[in-house]
Scaffold this motif. Structure first.
Motif, PDB file in Angstrom:
ATOM      1  N   GLY A   1      50.417  46.801  33.984  1.00  0.00           N
ATOM      2  CA  GLY A   1      50.741  47.581  32.879  1.00  0.00           C
ATOM      3  C   GLY A   1      52.109  47.800  32.785  1.00  0.00           C
ATOM      4  O   GLY A   1      52.741  48.549  32.291  1.00  0.00           O
TER       5      GLY A   1
ATOM      6  N   PRO B   1      46.236  50.410  36.617  1.00  0.00           N
ATOM      7  CA  PRO B   1      45.812  49.169  35.622  1.00  0.00           C
ATOM      8  C   PRO B   1      45.478  48.191  36.542  1.00  0.00           C
ATOM      9  O   PRO B   1      44.438  47.318  36.238  1.00  0.00           O
ATOM     10  CB  PRO B   1      46.848  49.033  34.619  1.00  0.00           C
TER      11      PRO B   1
ATOM     12  N   LYS C   1      44.523  50.126  30.722  1.00  0.00           N
ATOM     13  CA  LYS C   1      45.193  51.552  31.016  1.00  0.00           C
ATOM     14  C   LYS C   1      44.381  52.632  30.773  1.00  0.00           C
ATOM     15  O   LYS C   1      44.377  53.406  31.357  1.00  0.00           O
ATOM     16  CB  LYS C   1      46.549  51.487  30.237  1.00  0.00           C
TER      17      LYS C   1
END
Length: 354
Positions: free
Chosen positions: A223, A274, A264
């Motif tokens: 992420g 994530p 996410k």
């Protein structure tokens, strides 16, 4: 339900028990300009073992041989309890044509070098690392079988090889009574799912356990990338060059960042990060035996091991499956369609095996 590193899985059609997450050691050594020094590598190794892990992944040319050398030191006194996997075929000496490739001369020389660096008299699992389209499969299989008969290698496997070649090799090994292939290492993650077309179904049919590398999609599933990174701008001074590397590989795309968005969202709902959700998707896939996780710091390793605690709901799994879905391609899309189903079955109901 949560998993643990000592919730062991069988590797392919063998009786070999391995942890559900393998420790990748391409980060052991700093010769490539990144990675962990000996002290930090020792901490990573010890922590993985303390948690019940037993499946260690390396290769003859990782960090110019330092990965194997460090593992040889770390494994002293507990070698028998470990499953050490290494690989051969990548070029060991620039300029020497026979120091690379899957042929017999390099196979035997590479294995002898690995045995010395690993400070052991046998390798648990040996992969052909990279297919190069030059060596007859019979030469490869006979060489691997000879090493198994000598006791220098216990199990043999393939990595980065076309599905049709692997299925052909497995059939030949079966017919000639040579050592069978028990594992397949490929890149596989929510970002890279093209292995679902042929490689993973082939592995299931042929009895190979799937051991994916790069289960975080080159770091995208952590992420840490955003759409601002689509510009391809060079990293700021001191920033990791992983961004430039991923951009060069074509990883930073709108499609891939859309997958990251879904990861996410699920991570927020599940109460995990994530990266842990991305790893859990691969880890919990029934087609997968053990993803290979790498880390440069103990904190990164601890974080990745947190994926064992992630138990995705069916709704979360469905959302992730949809976000990363790929086109099945020919002939798979055609065979799955209603037209050919009616042509071959009509209105009959036929139950599949198993």
């Amino acid at each position: 339900m949560p998993l643990t590193l000592d919730t062991y899985r069988l590797l392919g059609r063998s009786g070999l028990r391995v942890s559900p997450l393998a420790l990748g050691t391409a980060t052991f050594g700093t010769e490539w300009g990144w990675g962990a020094g000996e002290e930090e590598s020792r901490r990573l190794f010890d922590r993985y073992i303390e948690q019940g892990g037993n499946f260690i992944d390396t290769a003859a040319t990782y960090t110019e041989g330092s990965s194997e050398r460090l593992l040889g030191t770390f494994a002293h006194g507990r070698r028998e309890s470990l499953v050490l996997a290494t690989k051969y075929s990548t070029l060991r000496r620039p300029g020497d044509p026979n120091s690379g490739g899957p042929h017999r001369k390099n196979l035997f020389a590479s294995v002898e070098s690995s045995l010395r660096r690993l400070n052991t008299d046998y390798i648990d699992l040996l992969y052909l690392h990279v297919w190069d389209f030059t060596t007859p499969v019979e030469e490869i299989l006979r060489g691997l079988d000879d090493l198994v008969r000598q006791g220098k290698v216990l199990y043999v496997a393939m990595s980065n090889v076309p599905a049709w070649q692997i299925s052909r090799m497995q059939a030949i090994a079966d017919l000639r009574g040579w050592a069978p292939l028990v594992a397949l290492q490929i890149e596989y993650s929510l970002i890279e799912r093209t292995g679902e077309r042929d490689l993973i179904p082939m592995a299931r049919e042929m009895g190979l356990g799937v051991v994916p590398y790069s289960p975080l999609g080159g770091g995208l599933l952590t992420g840490k990338y955003s759409r601002a990174d689509l510009t391809g701008a060079d990293p700021a001074p001191g920033e990791s060059n992983r961004k430039s590397f991923n951009a060069a590989l074509g990883m930073l795309t709108e499609r891939n960042l859309g997958i990251v968005d879904a990861v996410k969202e699920v991570a927020l709902e599940a109460g995990h990060t994530p990266a842990q959700v991305g790893l859990a998707w691969t880890l919990r896939n029934p087609a997968v035996t053990a993803p290979v996780i790498g880390a440069r710091t103990l904190t990164q390793l601890e974080h990745n091991l947190g994926a064992l605690d992630v138990d995705l709901t069916p709704a979360h799994r469905a959302r992730l499956d949809e976000a990363g879905a790929i086109e099945p391609g020919i002939p798979h899309a055609l065979l799955a369609g209603d037209h050919l189903r009616r042509a071959t079955r009509g209105d009959l109901t036929i139950q599949p095996r198993g």
